[in-house]
Design an enzyme around this catalytic site. Structure first.
Site, mmCIF file in Angstrom:
data_model
loop_
_atom_site.group_PDB
_atom_site.id
_atom_site.type_symbol
_atom_site.label_atom_id
_atom_site.label_comp_id
_atom_site.label_asym_id
_atom_site.label_seq_id
_atom_site.Cartn_x
_atom_site.Cartn_y
_atom_site.Cartn_z
ATOM 1 N N GLU A 74 0.885 -1.173 0.000
ATOM 2 C CA GLU A 74 0.000 0.000 0.000
ATOM 3 C C GLU A 74 0.916 1.214 0.000
ATOM 4 O O GLU A 74 1.570 1.492 1.007
ATOM 5 C CB GLU A 74 -0.890 0.014 1.253
ATOM 6 N N CYS A 97 -3.346 8.426 3.470
ATOM 7 C CA CYS A 97 -2.994 7.960 2.126
ATOM 8 C C CYS A 97 -4.155 8.139 1.164
ATOM 9 O O CYS A 97 -3.968 8.217 -0.042
ATOM 10 C CB CYS A 97 -2.587 6.504 2.189
HETATM 11 P P1 NAP Z 1 8.197 5.005 4.815
HETATM 12 O O1 NAP Z 1 9.244 5.982 5.132
HETATM 13 O O2 NAP Z 1 8.299 4.260 3.546
HETATM 14 O O3 NAP Z 1 8.130 4.011 6.058
HETATM 15 C C1 NAP Z 1 7.186 2.991 6.110
HETATM 16 C C2 NAP Z 1 7.706 1.867 6.971
HETATM 17 O O4 NAP Z 1 8.816 1.233 6.318
HETATM 18 C C3 NAP Z 1 8.228 2.313 8.325
HETATM 19 O O5 NAP Z 1 7.864 1.356 9.284
HETATM 20 C C4 NAP Z 1 9.726 2.331 8.118
HETATM 21 O O6 NAP Z 1 10.456 2.173 9.322
HETATM 22 C C5 NAP Z 1 9.908 1.136 7.226
HETATM 23 N N1 NAP Z 1 11.153 1.105 6.460
HETATM 24 C C6 NAP Z 1 11.947 2.143 6.114
HETATM 25 N N2 NAP Z 1 12.988 1.684 5.381
HETATM 26 C C7 NAP Z 1 12.840 0.346 5.265
HETATM 27 C C8 NAP Z 1 13.594 -0.693 4.640
HETATM 28 N N3 NAP Z 1 14.706 -0.423 3.967
HETATM 29 N N4 NAP Z 1 13.159 -1.957 4.736
HETATM 30 C C9 NAP Z 1 12.023 -2.249 5.401
HETATM 31 N N5 NAP Z 1 11.260 -1.305 6.029
HETATM 32 C C10 NAP Z 1 11.659 -0.024 5.950
HETATM 33 O O7 NAP Z 1 6.744 5.680 4.796
HETATM 34 P P2 NAP Z 1 6.117 6.696 5.857
HETATM 35 O O8 NAP Z 1 6.834 7.984 5.711
HETATM 36 O O9 NAP Z 1 6.008 6.072 7.201
HETATM 37 O O10 NAP Z 1 4.617 6.833 5.313
HETATM 38 C C11 NAP Z 1 4.206 7.831 4.420
HETATM 39 C C12 NAP Z 1 3.862 7.242 3.084
HETATM 40 O O11 NAP Z 1 3.022 6.116 3.261
HETATM 41 C C13 NAP Z 1 3.087 8.185 2.191
HETATM 42 O O12 NAP Z 1 3.654 8.176 0.906
HETATM 43 C C14 NAP Z 1 1.690 7.601 2.144
HETATM 44 O O13 NAP Z 1 0.997 7.847 0.943
HETATM 45 C C15 NAP Z 1 1.941 6.158 2.347
HETATM 46 N N6 NAP Z 1 0.779 5.512 2.958
HETATM 47 C C16 NAP Z 1 0.035 4.673 2.205
HETATM 48 C C17 NAP Z 1 -1.064 4.051 2.749
HETATM 49 C C18 NAP Z 1 -1.904 3.103 1.946
HETATM 50 O O14 NAP Z 1 -2.701 2.375 2.538
HETATM 51 N N7 NAP Z 1 -1.767 3.053 0.643
HETATM 52 C C19 NAP Z 1 -1.408 4.279 4.080
HETATM 53 C C20 NAP Z 1 -0.628 5.150 4.822
HETATM 54 C C21 NAP Z 1 0.468 5.761 4.242
HETATM 55 P P3 NAP Z 1 11.059 3.476 10.063
HETATM 56 O O15 NAP Z 1 9.915 4.345 10.430
HETATM 57 O O16 NAP Z 1 11.746 2.898 11.237
HETATM 58 O O17 NAP Z 1 11.986 4.129 9.076
#
Ligand code: NAP
Length: 523
Positions: free
Chosen positions: A258, A297
């Site tokens: 997602e 999102c």
């Molecule tokens: P993110 O930076 O991609 O982080 C998401 C998760 O991935 C966090 O738990 C993060 O851990 C982890 N992570 C980071 N690097 C990783 C790696 N190399 N390997 C495995 N896991 C890793 O996203 P975010 O900033 O939290 O969320 C914002 C984004 O999410 C927006 O673009 C939004 O559109 C999207 N979103 C989508 C939905 C949907 O249902 N489609 C829902 C909510 C949000 P850490 O926090 O410890 O870095």
């Protein structure tokens, strides 16, 4: 003062990570709240423990028995609800109404799956479709079945839904009989950790059925094995890393993504500024821009209106946004709290600057200032942008600003509107505002292939509808293309991800015996 590390629950015991840990902050006050660390955890041990202990214990239960566990989890969360709101205020900077979207949304989703699961009764597998005869003699037939995968479900979640993000995934996983390991986003991990702690302490689930790891994600994907599944919610960049990991590309670990999404709202071509459809669109746009400070999102990022009502729409949205007071969520007069962190604030301001290269500012709430919060806090006021030439824009159809920002765009023909909406390259949701059922039906068909959900609003559902951005468990959540290509929820369809489908070919008598343990999903 350095706060203590939040303990991880892993391999059936509480374990504190090594080192100083990573701090979590109050985005309004800037104070440190807690620290997280996953350093030093034996990931292989914890994953194996969940697979063998948690998985076996869950699979020994029927769907109805596991549904009962979900019901008990919902009760425990309800008991501690006030504490969760306090954590959300402090760590997410949200006003109570917005915290409720995350917390009450989770409890509602658990309750929904508890009810759906109870109706599946004492079955332990799913009968998938009808039996089909495979030879002239009807004794040899095939029956597709679905059984719970004998692995773990690893959830890697985004910062914006520390509560709902866990339980909307965990409810169908646990109902399916699959143990869960949750890795919340670091910035807001406290609420997830606290909820897991309360559920573990209540002794509801078999040991190993629910684990939480707060802190770095390092090594988590490496711990996956072929029958595990991973469900990721977050940015497109991290999604790419997950998709390209060996677990997915070589071991075929099932993966649900997602990711980000440039969701749209579309006003019908014959709508006037006096029409109810117009008012419904204006109300929903303002709600979507400001709920959780636009950190959803599913939030509306692009608004498409007939050119004749562009100026009226700009004025109406601006007038409504002007009533949104922004600031410290502890002040009862505040309607919109902060962004979740300084990183998110920097990201939103940078994204806004990008959008401004192709759009003008139609409304900026910054001038009104913040209540009980200073400029250095993570508060950002709502901003409505607009362009009169959206067909030639690029950035506006490509950059997701994860905050209280949306862009208004006029269209000259419905074909142009559809073409621009599709330039989001696949989104979670598009809402359509119309008083003409024929247009609504035609738009829904047109938009369904590029959206996981079409939210079709007309005056007769004005007081009833669940909201453009609200994800309800009975409807699909996910979207094609840029949105990640994932599917979650959608009622009992969610169980598919946690089951393996197999075609059993055998004698009608053996299939009769098999059928006594199965249930067909009432989809
Ligand atoms: P993110 O930076 O991609 O982080 C998401 C998760 O991935 C966090 O738990 C993060 O851990 C982890 N992570 C980071 N690097 C990783 C790696 N190399 N390997 C495995 N896991 C890793 O996203 P975010 O900033 O939290 O969320 C914002 C984004 O999410 C927006 O673009 C939004 O559109 C999207 N979103 C989508 C939905 C949907 O249902 N489609 C829902 C909510 C949000 P850490 O926090 O410890 O870095």
């Amino acid at each position: 003062m350095t706060r203590s590390l939040l303990p991880n629950f892993f391999a059936g015991r509480w374990q504190t990570g090594a080192g100083e840990g990573t701090p979590l902050f109050d985005p309004v006050l800037g104070t440190e709240l807690a620290r997280v660390s996953s350093a030093g955890l034996d990931l292989a041990e914890g994953f194996a423990f969940a697979r063998t202990q948690g998985g076996a214990a869950l699979r020994a239960l029927s769907y109805a028995q596991r549904a009962q566990l979900l019901s008990q989890i919902a009760e425990v969360l309800q008991t501690h609800r006030d504490a969760y709101f306090d954590i959300a205020t402090a760590n997410s900077g949200t006003v109570a109404k917005d915290s409720g979207v995350d917390i009450d949304g989770a409890i509602f989703t658990l309750g929904y799956y508890a009810k759906q699961g109870a109706a599946l009764g004492e079955a332990k597998l799913i009968l998938d479709g009808q039996r089909i005869r495979m030879a002239k003699d009807p004794v040899f037939q095939t029956q597709h079945i679905q059984v719970p995968t004998q692995g773990v479900a690893l959830f890697i979640n985004a910062f914006n839904f520390p509560s709902w993000g866990l339980w909307e995934k965990a409810a169908p996983a646990l109902l399916s009989g699959v143990p869960v390991i949750i890795k919340p986003a670091t910035a807001t991990a406290w609420l997830t950790q606290r909820m897991v702690q309360d559920v573990v302490n209540a002794g509801i689930l078999p040991v190993g059925a629910l684990s939480v790891i707060c802190g770095s994600s390092a090594g988590l994907m490496d711990a996956l094995q072929p029958f595990d599944v991973v469900s990721f919610t977050g940015s497109a960049e991290t999604a790419k890393i997950i998709r390209n990991h060996r677990a997915v590309s070589e071991l075929s670990v099932r993966c649900n993504i997602e990711a980000d999404s440039l969701n749209s709202a579309l006003l019908a071509p014959n709508a006037t500024a006096e029409s109810e459809a117009f008012t419904l669109l204006v109300n929903e746009v303002c709600r979507e821009m400001t709920v959780k400070s636009g950190q959803k999102c599913t939030a509306i990022r692009r608004i498409f209106v007939p050119r004749a009502v562009y100026s009226a729409a700009a004025a109406a949205i601006a007038a409504k946004l002007a009533k949104t007071t922004v600031g410290n969520p502890r002040n009862a007069s505040v309607r919109m709290g902060a962004l979740v962190s300084q990183e998110q604030k920097a990201s939103v301001l940078a994204g806004l600057a990008q959008l401004k290269t192709e759009a003008t500012v139609l409304y900026d709430g910054q001038a009104a200032g913040f209540l009980d919060a200073d400029a250095a806090s993570c508060c950002v006021a709502p901003v409505l942008l607009g362009t009169e030439q959206p067909m030639t824009a690029h950035v506006l159809h490509a950059v997701e600003v994860f905050g209280p920002v949306a862009t208004l765009m006029p269209y000259d023909s419905v074909a142009d509107a559809y073409a621009m909406i599709r330039r989001g390259d696949g989104s979670l949701v598009c809402s359509v505002y119309s008083e003409d059922p024929a247009f609504t039906a035609q738009a829904s068909i047109e938009l369904a292939s590029s959206h996981g959900r079409v939210h079709a609003i007309s005056p007769d559902v004005a007081a009833l509808h669940s909201g453009h951005g609200n994800v309800m468990p009975m409807s699909l959540h996910g979207g094609p293309g840029r949105a990640g290509g994932g599917e979650e929820l959608g009622g009992l369809r969610a169980l598919n991800f946690y089951h393996r489908r197999s075609a059993v070919q055998g004698s009608a008598v053996a299939l009769d015996a098999l059928a006594t343990q199965g249930v067909a999903l009432p989809l």
